[in-house]
Design a protein around this motif. Sequence first.
Motif, PDB file in Angstrom:
ATOM      1  N   ARG A   1       0.817  -1.208   0.000  1.00 33.88           N
ATOM      2  CA  ARG A   1       0.000   0.000   0.000  1.00 33.88           C
ATOM      3  C   ARG A   1       0.853   1.262   0.000  1.00 33.88           C
ATOM      4  N   ASP A   2       0.531   2.162  -0.907  1.00 33.85           N
ATOM      5  CA  ASP A   2       1.128   3.496  -0.960  1.00 33.85           C
ATOM      6  C   ASP A   2       0.097   4.455  -0.361  1.00 33.85           C
ATOM      7  N   SER A   3       0.367   4.932   0.860  1.00 33.40           N
ATOM      8  CA  SER A   3      -0.621   5.757   1.563  1.00 33.40           C
ATOM      9  C   SER A   3      -0.907   7.061   0.829  1.00 33.40           C
ATOM     10  N   GLY A   4       0.014   7.479  -0.052  1.00 30.98           N
ATOM     11  CA  GLY A   4      -0.200   8.700  -0.807  1.00 30.98           C
ATOM     12  C   GLY A   4      -1.140   8.511  -1.981  1.00 30.98           C
ATOM     13  N   GLU A   5      -1.322   7.272  -2.424  1.00 26.79           N
ATOM     14  CA  GLU A   5      -2.167   7.001  -3.593  1.00 26.79           C
ATOM     15  C   GLU A   5      -3.416   6.195  -3.257  1.00 26.79           C
ATOM     16  N   GLU A   6      -3.343   5.383  -2.200  1.00 25.19           N
ATOM     17  CA  GLU A   6      -4.467   4.499  -1.887  1.00 25.19           C
ATOM     18  C   GLU A   6      -4.960   4.768  -0.463  1.00 25.19           C
ATOM     19  N   LYS A   7      -6.267   4.927  -0.336  1.00 23.01           N
ATOM     20  CA  LYS A   7      -6.849   5.277   0.960  1.00 23.01           C
ATOM     21  C   LYS A   7      -6.925   4.079   1.902  1.00 23.01           C
TER      22      LYS A   7
ATOM     23  N   THR B   1      -5.686  -0.800  -2.529  1.00 21.60           N
ATOM     24  CA  THR B   1      -4.423  -1.399  -2.984  1.00 21.60           C
ATOM     25  C   THR B   1      -4.675  -2.722  -3.689  1.00 21.60           C
TER      26      THR B   1
ATOM     27  N   GLU C   1       0.200  -4.189   4.027  1.00 18.56           N
ATOM     28  CA  GLU C   1       0.546  -3.014   4.825  1.00 18.56           C
ATOM     29  C   GLU C   1       1.095  -3.534   6.139  1.00 18.56           C
TER      30      GLU C   1
END
Length: 562
Positions: free
Chosen positions: A508-514, A519, A554
């Motif tokens: 998970r990329d926290s900047g792109e996926e809530k 993800t 995550e």
Amino acid sequence: MARTVGIGIQSFEKLIMGNSFYIDKTDFIRQWWENRDDVTLITRPRRFGKTLNLNMLERFLSVQYAGQGEVFKGLSIWKNEKYHELQGSMPVIYLSFADVKANTFVSAREKICMLIEEVYRRYDFLLTGGSLKEGETERFRKVLVEMTDSEVAYALKNLSGYLSGYYGKKVIILLDEYDTPLQEAWVYGYWHEMVELMRGLFNSTFKANPYLERAVMTGITRVSKESIFSDLNHLTVVTSTSEMYADCFGFTEEEVYSALEEYGMQDRRTDVKRWYDGFTFGKCRDIYNPWSIINYLKLGRLSTYWANTSSNGLVDKLIREGSAEIKISMENLLKGRHLYKEIDEQIIFDQLDVDENAIWSLFLASGYVKAESYTLNEETGGDLYELALTNKEVHVMFQKMIRKWFSGTGTVYNGFVKALLQDDVKSMNAYMNCVALATFSYFDSGRNPSVETQPERFYHGFVLGLSIELADRYIMTSNRESGFGRYDVMMEPKNGTDNAIIIEFKVRDSGEEKSLEDTADAALKQIDKQRYQAELESRGFHGGRIRKYGFAFEGKEVLIKK
């Protein structure tokens, strides 16, 4: 009548006098003596007769056995009469570092000191023999009490001088398993302290020693010259690619077939070859693992005898904590494929954490992989090796090792595999989270664990485990080109009923996926966007016969969607 097969006998005299099974390797004595090298380092995998050959050499040369050459009667060395005069004619210092295994430098140093003290006690007659000079008696006694680092460094050189003075001859020094303390030091994190101690000891013993006639060291690895041999310019190194002593360690195919005939097993040649052949020394191919052959002759059944003689802890650690590339390479080797790696036979332990080629160099020296061929890479000047798993025994050993990674999760891992085959996503999620929680950090517990690489190391280890468990049912590939991109895992069924499976892993990329759900959705979209199924479709799999899963990570939390 067939000779008795004795297991683990490392005393040459006991082996011969007991009429136990023995393949004559005494010509090693002649070859070594006629080569006239000052200091020889011979590397071979464990359990390949290094200790027995050094014991044989000591038994032949040492003044302790003067006039006792009858033990060699009928053997190769004794058929050459000029060597009768050499038997029992030299003072010999013999010691082995095989038991110097400790998780701290203090403990390892203490064991080395105890070994040196033990050697000194064998020659305590020197204290009353009248040959020691002023001050030498005191130095001799200090070794028997407690030694400083300087006294450790000079202990074997000094003993060489004492023995040379007593016998009027220079000394032979035999050191078995010289690299065991160094391997232990790297594993447990006291490498630099041990290197300093060993460098001082080796320099004074093998270079700055006017009382040394010749020396032989044996070990599994050729530790880099820069680490401990920087001052030994006259060292002759004999590795697995060297021509010297090629048939002196391990059993040749002719020797193995003769042994099978002696024990009425000549009809089992094919199985024995598949399991225990595969080693190559110099140009001498078809060398068999002697430990496994001896056990097979005694017990009469195929098993991983050699692979079970140690914990294989270092190998396990390097693969388990290694990069995705290491695990993918291991996956390919287990499928019978060959790797092409540019490696140096010198083992640079400091590079094992960062240099993949250093790892394959260690595996080659240890006997886990074999060099099918090697050529000069003219662009880089390095040696390019074609590597494969050595034989069936090694293949089975790695399978067991990888299964053990998940043994701590009990039935959970097996539950995930079953749920995957049944397309039970709910159970897959439950089981996968339990597996990740139990084993996640296990794949990144090295010197420099990193949050960034933990997920990658974990799921590539997980995939390697799947490839072992499902090898009879699926052809599994990972990180391959397909369509417009790269998939993480593709599972192609070997039968006509199972579905094909594509798995995409995504952190998970926290900047792109809530959320983790976003993800997992992104992973599924990537499968379709990049048309990962193209390779499967080209082989006749369509629509409902291709299942797709997105695995979202995550930390230690996992979410699987389809």
